[in-house]
Design an enzyme around this catalytic site. Structure first.
Site, PDB file in Angstrom:
ATOM      1  N   LYS A  58     -13.317 -27.471 -30.526  1.00 22.26           N
ATOM      2  CA  LYS A  58     -13.857 -26.848 -29.315  1.00 22.26           C
ATOM      3  C   LYS A  58     -15.140 -27.557 -28.913  1.00 22.26           C
ATOM      4  O   LYS A  58     -16.092 -27.633 -29.690  1.00 22.26           O
ATOM      5  CB  LYS A  58     -14.124 -25.367 -29.583  1.00 22.26           C
ATOM      6  N   LYS A  63      -9.804 -27.522 -26.950  1.00 19.53           N
ATOM      7  CA  LYS A  63     -10.371 -26.807 -25.811  1.00 19.53           C
ATOM      8  C   LYS A  63     -11.622 -27.521 -25.337  1.00 19.53           C
ATOM      9  O   LYS A  63     -12.474 -27.844 -26.168  1.00 19.53           O
ATOM     10  CB  LYS A  63     -10.715 -25.386 -26.258  1.00 19.53           C
TER      11      LYS A  63
HETATM   12  C1  PBG Z   1     -16.275 -17.602 -26.755  1.00 19.18           C
HETATM   13  C2  PBG Z   1     -15.376 -18.318 -25.818  1.00 19.18           C
HETATM   14  C3  PBG Z   1     -15.693 -19.108 -24.687  1.00 19.18           C
HETATM   15  C4  PBG Z   1     -14.473 -19.426 -24.092  1.00 19.18           C
HETATM   16  C5  PBG Z   1     -13.476 -18.865 -24.864  1.00 19.18           C
HETATM   17  N1  PBG Z   1     -14.038 -18.217 -25.946  1.00 19.18           N
HETATM   18  C6  PBG Z   1     -16.993 -19.458 -24.085  1.00 19.18           C
HETATM   19  C7  PBG Z   1     -17.878 -20.382 -24.780  1.00 19.18           C
HETATM   20  O1  PBG Z   1     -17.603 -20.874 -25.867  1.00 19.18           O
HETATM   21  O2  PBG Z   1     -18.947 -20.601 -24.230  1.00 19.18           O
HETATM   22  C8  PBG Z   1     -14.294 -20.208 -22.827  1.00 19.18           C
HETATM   23  C9  PBG Z   1     -13.022 -19.937 -22.096  1.00 19.18           C
HETATM   24  C10 PBG Z   1     -12.999 -20.431 -20.685  1.00 19.18           C
HETATM   25  O3  PBG Z   1     -13.932 -21.087 -20.191  1.00 19.18           O
HETATM   26  O4  PBG Z   1     -11.999 -20.148 -20.019  1.00 19.18           O
HETATM   27  N2  PBG Z   1     -16.949 -18.343 -27.687  1.00 19.18           N
END
Ligand code: PBG
Length: 336
Positions: free
Chosen positions: A209, A261
């Site tokens: 991520k 992601k």
């Molecule tokens: C929580 C999380 C996030 C997203 C999914 N889980 C935000 C982040 O990490 O700042 C982002 C999902 C999206 O942008 O559609 N940690």
């Protein structure tokens, strides 16, 4: 060209014009269908929704046209409608009115995460219900864990991730999806699940991520109070080799599925990870990707229906088995 090279080219269909005419197999829709290498079905899709407690009316998210926060009190009805549209799997994000400095509501037996899971499972028992396991929607500071000495404390956060996962599993979660990007989180959650009588609940790790600007609309959608950024725990978008290590580590810790992601800007990572792992691989088409398509389509710059299918198809081509997308409900309902 020696004989071996000529043979190999012939067997790959690389003989030259006029022997080879690539257009032969593109002449009709039926022919194109026969040689099509990838497709997307509802079985490949996970639909993320935002659920807010203590509100009466759905709250449209201006940065994500077509997406609203669902009032918790209407969640059962909404989940039934989503299931009727053909969606098979749901990712749940809670918008908490009970934030504190560690995000404790996220693991309370009657906290928002547990309540959302129970309600969704009751409304549509066959739906695969996946809570996002993290703290950024439950902490006053908006970070994904416990703050100590001005930084997110990795090991203290692991304890709470285990609590949250065990509580969500007890509520009936079908898959646990940790997104906090803490080191050791998969091992900690696996131990917590096994130790609380949930050895059969799988973990879909947000294993690779990135600290991405594409999460912009999500922060608004999820009511995250974050000041600053998550670069101290999420990955540098410039790093490809590290991306493979992140997922390999989660696999070694016992993850049942991996994830990349965001999606579109990271197809190279997805394709390389596909070569590295035999685990089911998910990709998340995040809020900013959704917004780009929606706003470009609203400006008549692109055709939304076609671009959605092109992007989802690209994820499959790059090696994804599963796709999280805010378009999942549309595609489940209208077909690919
Ligand atoms: C929580 C999380 C996030 C997203 C999914 N889980 C935000 C982040 O990490 O700042 C982002 C999902 C999206 O942008 O559609 N940690």
């Amino acid at each position: 060209m020696d004989a071996w090279v000529a043979d190999r080219h012939a067997s790959e269909g690389a003989a030259r014009f006029p022997v080879t005419r690539m257009r032969r197999l593109r002449r009709t829709p039926a022919l194109r269908g026969l040689v099509r290498e990838n497709t997307v079905t509802a079985n490949d899709l996970i639909y993320p929704i935002f659920v807010e407690e203590e509100i009466d009316d759905a709250l449209p998210i201006s940065a994500m046209p077509g997406v609203s926060r669902v009032p918790e009190r209407h969640l059962a009805r909404e989940v039934e409608a989503i299931a009727r549209d053909g969606v098979k799997a749901l990712m749940l994000f809670g918008i908490s009115h009970h934030k504190d400095d560690v995000g404790s509501d996220a693991w309370r037996e009657d906290g928002l995460v547990a309540r959302m899971v129970r309600t969704a499972k009751q409304a549509a028992p066959d739906l695969v219900v996946i809570p996002d396991i993290c703290f950024c929607e439950y902490t006053e500071h908006g970070h994904c864990g416990v703050i100590s000495h001005g930084d997110v404390d990795n090991d203290l956060t692991l304890v709470n991730l285990g609590r949250q996962a065990a509580s969500a599993a007890a509520a009936g979660a079908d898959i646990i999806a940790p997104s906090a990007m803490m080191d050791g989180q998969v091992a900690a959650i696996r131990a917590a699940l096994d130790g609380s009588g949930h050895p059969d609940v799988p973990i879909m790790s947000y294993s690779t991520k990135f600290a991405s600007a594409f999460y912009g609309p999500f922060r608004v959608a999820a009511g995250s109070e974050l000041k600053g950024d998550r670069k101290g725990y999420q990955m540098d978008p410039m790093n490809g080799r590290e991306a493979l290590r992140e997922s390999a580590i989660d696999e070694a810790e016992g993850a049942d599925m991996l994830m990349v992601k965001p999606g579109l800007a990271y197809l190279d990572v997805l394709a390389r990870l596909r070569e590295q792992t035999n685990l089911p691989l998910a990709v998340y088409q995040v809020s900013g990707e959704y917004a780009m398509i929606k706003f470009a389509a609203a400006a008549d710059a692109i055709n939304e229906h076609a671009v959605v299918r092109e992007t989802l198809g690209a994820f499959k081509r790059a090696g994804a088995d599963l796709i999280l997308s805010y378009f999942a409900r549309d595609v489940a309902r209208d077909g690919f």
